[in-house]
Design a protein around this motif. Structure first.
Motif: not given
Length: 138
Positions: A30-31, A93-99, A103-109, A120-123
């Motif tokens: 995570r980033v 390289r994809v960084v998924v961003i939710c609010n 949800a972004s962690s599950l989406a990145a998986a 991955t996703d944004l902390v």
């Protein structure tokens, strides 16, 4: 020495969301908001999966691809017939961003299961991005 299985680990019984999130995040690098910004500057793809009301309320990250969560896998699968032009390959390289970064962690998986090994996703999600003073447009 045993090898790690490929794909998701199927639990033997019910798995609560907190445990699932913990397991998923163990496999993600995570980033932080500034690392996500640097990823975009280096040619990576920021993907905003927040729903429209949140985007309308809080704004957008300039340059981020907006994809509703229910369309994410179809739009980011480089082999998919409904892929976005930005879905250029499995090495992207994809960084998924939710609010807020859940949800972004599950989406990145889920994207990793499609072969996007660098997803991955944004902390802290969009809220952390904004709190870090990074660019947001209305």
């Amino acid at each position: 020495m045993s090898e790690r299985p490929i794909g998701p680990v199927i639990p033997q019984g019910p798995l609560g969301i907190d445990e699932l999130l913990e397991r998923v995040r163990a496999d993600l690098d995570r980033v932080t908001p500034h690392e996500a910004y640097d990823t975009a500057e280096a040619g990576g793809l920021l993907v905003d999966i927040r729903y429209a009301a949140l985007r309308d309320r809080d704004g957008l990250i300039p340059g981020a691809l907006v994809v509703e969560r229910n369309e994410l896998e179809w739009r980011l699968d480089p082999q998919g017939s409904h892929r976005a032009p930005e879905a250029t390959g499995h090495d992207l390289r994809v960084v998924v961003i939710c609010n807020e970064g859940y949800a972004s962690s599950l989406a990145a998986a889920s994207l990793r299961q499609l072969g996007l090994a660098n997803a991955t996703d944004l902390v802290g999600g969009f809220q952390a991005w904004r709190a870090a003073g990074l660019p947001v447009t209305a």
